[in-house]
Structures are given as C-alpha cells and as structure tokens.
Design a protein around this motif. Structure first.
Motif, PDB file in Angstrom:
ATOM      1  N   ASN A  65      14.711  11.512  -7.073  1.00 49.11           N
ATOM      2  CA  ASN A  65      14.665  10.083  -7.801  1.00 49.11           C
ATOM      3  C   ASN A  65      13.419   9.393  -7.811  1.00 49.11           C
ATOM      4  O   ASN A  65      12.567   9.926  -7.191  1.00 49.11           O
ATOM      5  N   ILE A  66      13.319   8.911  -9.095  1.00 48.95           N
ATOM      6  CA  ILE A  66      12.186   8.121  -9.293  1.00 48.95           C
ATOM      7  C   ILE A  66      12.559   6.613  -9.606  1.00 48.95           C
ATOM      8  O   ILE A  66      13.304   6.569 -10.564  1.00 48.95           O
ATOM      9  N   ALA A  67      11.815   5.866  -8.876  1.00 46.47           N
ATOM     10  CA  ALA A  67      12.089   4.317  -9.091  1.00 46.47           C
ATOM     11  C   ALA A  67      11.091   3.653  -9.467  1.00 46.47           C
ATOM     12  O   ALA A  67       9.811   3.813  -9.207  1.00 46.47           O
ATOM     13  N   TYR A  68      11.306   2.487 -10.223  1.00 49.15           N
ATOM     14  CA  TYR A  68      10.239   1.454 -10.816  1.00 49.15           C
ATOM     15  C   TYR A  68      10.712   0.013 -10.448  1.00 49.15           C
ATOM     16  O   TYR A  68      11.953  -0.156 -10.725  1.00 49.15           O
ATOM     17  N   ALA A  69       9.932  -0.852  -9.890  1.00 44.72           N
ATOM     18  CA  ALA A  69      10.257  -2.211  -9.770  1.00 44.72           C
ATOM     19  C   ALA A  69       9.285  -2.938 -10.199  1.00 44.72           C
ATOM     20  O   ALA A  69       7.751  -2.567 -10.163  1.00 44.72           O
ATOM     21  N   ARG A  70       9.588  -4.350 -10.415  1.00 42.42           N
ATOM     22  CA  ARG A  70       8.541  -5.261 -10.600  1.00 42.42           C
ATOM     23  C   ARG A  70       8.946  -6.656 -10.629  1.00 42.42           C
ATOM     24  O   ARG A  70      10.287  -6.931 -10.619  1.00 42.42           O
ATOM     25  N   ASN A  71       8.194  -7.720 -10.749  1.00 39.90           N
ATOM     26  CA  ASN A  71       8.624  -8.926 -10.574  1.00 39.90           C
ATOM     27  C   ASN A  71       8.884  -9.689 -11.838  1.00 39.90           C
ATOM     28  O   ASN A  71       8.282  -9.090 -12.909  1.00 39.90           O
ATOM     29  N   LEU A  72       9.921 -10.306 -12.084  1.00 38.30           N
ATOM     30  CA  LEU A  72      10.499 -10.834 -13.346  1.00 38.30           C
ATOM     31  C   LEU A  72       9.423 -12.164 -13.514  1.00 38.30           C
ATOM     32  O   LEU A  72       8.998 -12.687 -12.670  1.00 38.30           O
TER      33      LEU A  72
ATOM     34  N   ASP B  70       0.734  -1.142   0.127  1.00 45.43           N
ATOM     35  CA  ASP B  70       0.057  -0.153  -0.157  1.00 45.43           C
ATOM     36  C   ASP B  70       0.885   1.091   0.098  1.00 45.43           C
ATOM     37  O   ASP B  70       2.013   1.104  -0.059  1.00 45.43           O
ATOM     38  N   TYR B  71       0.119   2.248   0.044  1.00 48.22           N
ATOM     39  CA  TYR B  71       1.066   3.664   0.063  1.00 48.22           C
ATOM     40  C   TYR B  71       2.012   3.739   1.424  1.00 48.22           C
ATOM     41  O   TYR B  71       1.594   3.146   2.509  1.00 48.22           O
ATOM     42  N   GLN B  72       3.180   4.171   1.171  1.00 53.32           N
ATOM     43  CA  GLN B  72       4.014   4.238   2.142  1.00 53.32           C
ATOM     44  C   GLN B  72       4.913   5.392   2.075  1.00 53.32           C
ATOM     45  O   GLN B  72       5.153   6.041   0.963  1.00 53.32           O
ATOM     46  N   GLY B  73       5.454   6.181   3.150  1.00 57.94           N
ATOM     47  CA  GLY B  73       6.081   7.463   3.131  1.00 57.94           C
ATOM     48  C   GLY B  73       7.248   7.302   4.248  1.00 57.94           C
ATOM     49  O   GLY B  73       7.294   6.503   5.108  1.00 57.94           O
TER      50      GLY B  73
ATOM     51  N   PRO C   8       2.217   0.564  -4.885  1.00 57.11           N
ATOM     52  CA  PRO C   8       2.136  -0.497  -5.583  1.00 57.11           C
ATOM     53  C   PRO C   8       1.464   0.246  -7.084  1.00 57.11           C
ATOM     54  O   PRO C   8       0.311   0.851  -6.843  1.00 57.11           O
ATOM     55  N   ILE C   9       1.785  -0.253  -7.938  1.00 53.74           N
ATOM     56  CA  ILE C   9       1.158   0.117  -9.276  1.00 53.74           C
ATOM     57  C   ILE C   9      -0.069  -1.181  -9.311  1.00 53.74           C
ATOM     58  O   ILE C   9      -1.153  -0.934  -9.875  1.00 53.74           O
ATOM     59  N   ASP C  10       0.495  -2.518  -9.275  1.00 51.34           N
ATOM     60  CA  ASP C  10      -0.302  -3.693  -9.347  1.00 51.34           C
ATOM     61  C   ASP C  10       0.212  -4.639  -8.563  1.00 51.34           C
ATOM     62  O   ASP C  10       1.193  -4.177  -7.749  1.00 51.34           O
ATOM     63  N   TYR C  11      -0.028  -5.745  -8.755  1.00 49.18           N
ATOM     64  CA  TYR C  11       0.446  -7.047  -7.970  1.00 49.18           C
ATOM     65  C   TYR C  11       1.905  -7.274  -8.367  1.00 49.18           C
ATOM     66  O   TYR C  11       2.562  -7.907  -7.753  1.00 49.18           O
ATOM     67  N   GLU C  12       2.439  -6.670  -9.370  1.00 47.65           N
ATOM     68  CA  GLU C  12       3.724  -7.395  -9.859  1.00 47.65           C
ATOM     69  C   GLU C  12       4.478  -6.158 -10.102  1.00 47.65           C
ATOM     70  O   GLU C  12       5.784  -6.360 -10.197  1.00 47.65           O
ATOM     71  N   SER C  13       4.192  -4.885  -9.697  1.00 47.62           N
ATOM     72  CA  SER C  13       4.915  -3.638 -10.074  1.00 47.62           C
ATOM     73  C   SER C  13       4.697  -2.574  -8.887  1.00 47.62           C
ATOM     74  O   SER C  13       3.751  -2.479  -8.243  1.00 47.62           O
ATOM     75  N   ALA C  14       5.758  -1.646  -8.699  1.00 45.25           N
ATOM     76  CA  ALA C  14       5.425  -0.423  -7.894  1.00 45.25           C
ATOM     77  C   ALA C  14       6.400   0.677  -7.989  1.00 45.25           C
ATOM     78  O   ALA C  14       7.267   0.511  -9.195  1.00 45.25           O
ATOM     79  N   LEU C  15       5.787   1.748  -7.652  1.00 48.79           N
ATOM     80  CA  LEU C  15       6.633   3.151  -7.961  1.00 48.79           C
ATOM     81  C   LEU C  15       7.245   3.790  -6.973  1.00 48.79           C
ATOM     82  O   LEU C  15       6.346   3.854  -5.933  1.00 48.79           O
ATOM     83  N   GLY C  16       8.198   4.439  -6.676  1.00 50.28           N
ATOM     84  CA  GLY C  16       8.743   5.510  -5.668  1.00 50.28           C
ATOM     85  C   GLY C  16       9.314   6.769  -6.159  1.00 50.28           C
ATOM     86  O   GLY C  16      10.011   6.541  -7.160  1.00 50.28           O
TER      87      GLY C  16
END
Length: 364
Positions: free
Chosen positions: A147-154, A74-77, A99-107
């Motif tokens: 900074n802007i970060a993007y992550a996802r499950n492969l 969920d949202y975190q700060g 989180p963007i969806d179950y597989e990815s997130a943005l920070g």
C-alpha cells in the motif's frame, strides 16, 4: 500395507481440501474476496473493535483511514504480528509514514497473511501405487498487500483527505498466483470537539487476475472421480465497502482521558449482519480508550454483530468483544489486544502485538 496407504490417502485428500477452496476463491464477482485485507492492523485499533476510522492519526492510518496521516509530525514506523489457528496461520504488518510538509503526508505499508510448510503429497503415490516419501515437498499459501497512501488538508477548515493505492499479490505454492489492484479513499473532519470519519474501501472495485498452473492442477484434479474437472475462473472482484465513524474525547480527571467511537461498517449486499436488507447491511462497532496522561492505555470494544443460524434453523446473535492495553514512553508505543478477529462464535481468541515508533521524540 493397506493401513499405510489409507493414512497416506487421507493426507492426500487433506491437501486437496486445502488447495481447492483457495483456487475456487478465484470466481467472478464473489461477495467475499481478499478477505485478509479486512482483518485489520495495529493492536490498539483491534482492541477497540476497529472503531477508529474517525480518530486514527498515526502511521497505521494508512490502513484505517489515510486522511489521518496528516496528523503525524515526523517519521513514524509500525510493526504487528498475530497468529491464528494455534500458530498455523501468521499475519504480519509493517508500515512507515512521514510528513511531506505542513499540509500533507505520505505512508507505505505491507501486509502478509500466510500458511507455510503445507505438505504437498500429490506425487507421494504414483500411478502404480508405489509410495516414495522423497516426493513430498512443502509449499506456502500466502496473501500480500502493498500500500501507498497520500493525505493532505483541504481548503476547508479541519477537513483532511487521503487516498490509498494497493497492489495485492496472492500465491498458492506452484498451483496458482494472482495480481490485484485497487483504491481506498477517506475523509476526516472535526466540529465542536466531535470527530467524524468516512472510509471507502475498494472504491473502484479491486480486481484480482489469477494464473492457474495447469500442469500442477492436472496432478490433483482427478483425485476425486467426477469432481474438480474444470479450471476455476481467473477473475476475482472485491466489491466496495464504506465505514463511517463519530468520536469524542472527554477529560474525566486531572490525568485521565476517555475516547469513545462508534463506527458503522456498510456493505452493499445482504448478509448476516445485525442490520441487513437486499440493498445492503450494516455492522456496528463501539470502542473505548481510557488513558492516563497519554502514557498508559486501557481499551475495550464490541463489534462483529452477526446472526448465526442454529441446527434447528433458529437465529442467535453473536457478538465479538475485544480488550487491549498499551504503553507509550519516549516515542515507543507497545500495544496488546486479546481478540478473535476474523471469526465469530466460539472461535479461539488471538493475541495481537504491535509496536509503533515516533522519531520526533528521538530528535529531542
């Protein structure tokens, strides 16, 4: 009058000593540039001597390893503050992730490291030796990172990937400013309850382009005859670095859990690190975290193993210990670390405070 002028001249030379090292940092292919980005964020991580590249999994993963952002639900700060040199320099960090969806997130995050209210005495004494205190002004020397970060499950099992784009802004009053841009990338994966992580910083090298205010530079460049006559170079490059880590968590009681991690910080240059050669150098870090039912945390860490050259040309090994505590209750985690991050030897210890918010608890 001579005594007064002598004291004022001392302040003027002090200003020069502050400004010129900062300006001279803008050299081509320097080994150390944008060093404020190596200090680190989050008191929890700093209490473990920054040995978190394999386990970071909250909003602060934007800095340590963006792959870990996939772990948020969920949202975190997060907010952090630290002071250095008896409060002369201040380091602040703020971050947000979702989180963007179950597989990815943005920070996203922002870092500021700065010295404020520096006396500018360049115009205090005019060419005829007259003193006018009204000509004294204040300025700041501050470094910013956005900074802007993007992550996802492969597609592979338990493998996470993240990338971080950063914009660096550095300001030295009216004397000089710069813009920089670079990328970081990281991986995390788990096998048989062991966690692994790798973080590549400045993978494309990070470039800083400086703009020197020649009018302001002219006011101080002739203060010391025969010195500082030329403008410094205006391009600065930060070389790539790699961090690798391995971690494991053990249950040591009904409510007690022990997390341990070992990281290797690798630079492609010869340095004072404990393992060093012409090819590169390695600085290890070890961190431990003992928690009681994920509510109360005790942290210890050892890192920054450096060889120090003594006055007799002998070598001694300097080690930096760190200590931290934390408390987590209903989505709010408060952490404290006692550490002398960013320095070695007999430097004064610094008190680091941070707070992290997890909105998922408030939804319930």
């Amino acid at each position: 009058m001579f005594l007064i002028n002598y004291k004022l001249l001392k302040y003027k030379f002090l200003l020069i000593l502050i400004i010129f090292p900062l300006l001279l940092n803008a050299q081509v292919f320097r080994n150390y540039s944008n060093e404020f980005l190596n200090i680190g964020v989050d008191a929890a991580a700093l209490g473990m001597s920054k040995a978190v590249v394999a386990t970071t999994n909250n909003v602060n993963a934007s800095y340590w390893n963006p792959a870990g952002l996939v772990g948020i639900e969920d949202y975190q700060g997060s907010l952090m503050h630290a002071s250095y040199f008896a409060g002369i320099a201040n380091y602040n960090h703020a971050a947000f992730a979702m989180p963007i969806d179950y597989e990815s997130a943005l920070g996203i995050s922002v870092i500021r490291f700065g010295v404020d209210d520096i006396l500018n005495t360049t115009q205090l004494i005019d060419s005829e030796g007259n003193i006018d205190f009204n000509r004294i002004s204040l300025f700041s020397a501050a470094d910013y990172a956005f900074n802007i970060a993007y992550a996802r499950n492969l597609i592979f099992k338990d493998v996470k990937f993240g990338v971080n784009a950063k914009i660096v802004r550095r300001i030295i009053g009216e004397f000089a400013t710069s813009w920089g841009f670079g990328f970081d990338a990281g991986l995390q994966f788990e096998r048989n309850s062991w966690q692994f992580g790798i973080m590549a910083r400045d993978i494309t090298t990070t470039f800083n382009s400086w703009a020197i205010n020649e009018e302001e530079f002219d006011k101080i460049k002739n203060a010391i005859p025969g010195q500082n006559q030329e403008l410094p170079e205006t391009t600065e490059v930060t070389k790539p670095k790699i961090q690798v880590g391995v971690a494991k968590e053990w249950r040591v009681g009904r409510y007690l859990n022990l997390l341990s991690e070992v990281d290797l910080n690798i630079r492609f240059e010869q340095s004072n690190d404990i393992f060093s050669s012409k090819i590169g150098s390695i600085d290890p870090a070890v961190g431990f975290q003992l928690d009681y039912d994920k509510l109360v945390y005790l942290r210890l860490g050892v890192g920054n193993f450096q060889y120090i050259t003594e006055f007799d040309d002998g070598k001694s090994l300097s080690v930096q210990p760190n200590f931290g505590v934390g408390f987590n209750y209903k989505g709010i985690q408060v952490d404290y670390a006692l550490t002398n991050i960013g320095s070695v030897g007999n430097a004064l210890f610094s008190n680091i405070f941070s707070i992290t918010f997890d909105y998922s608890f408030f939804r319930n």
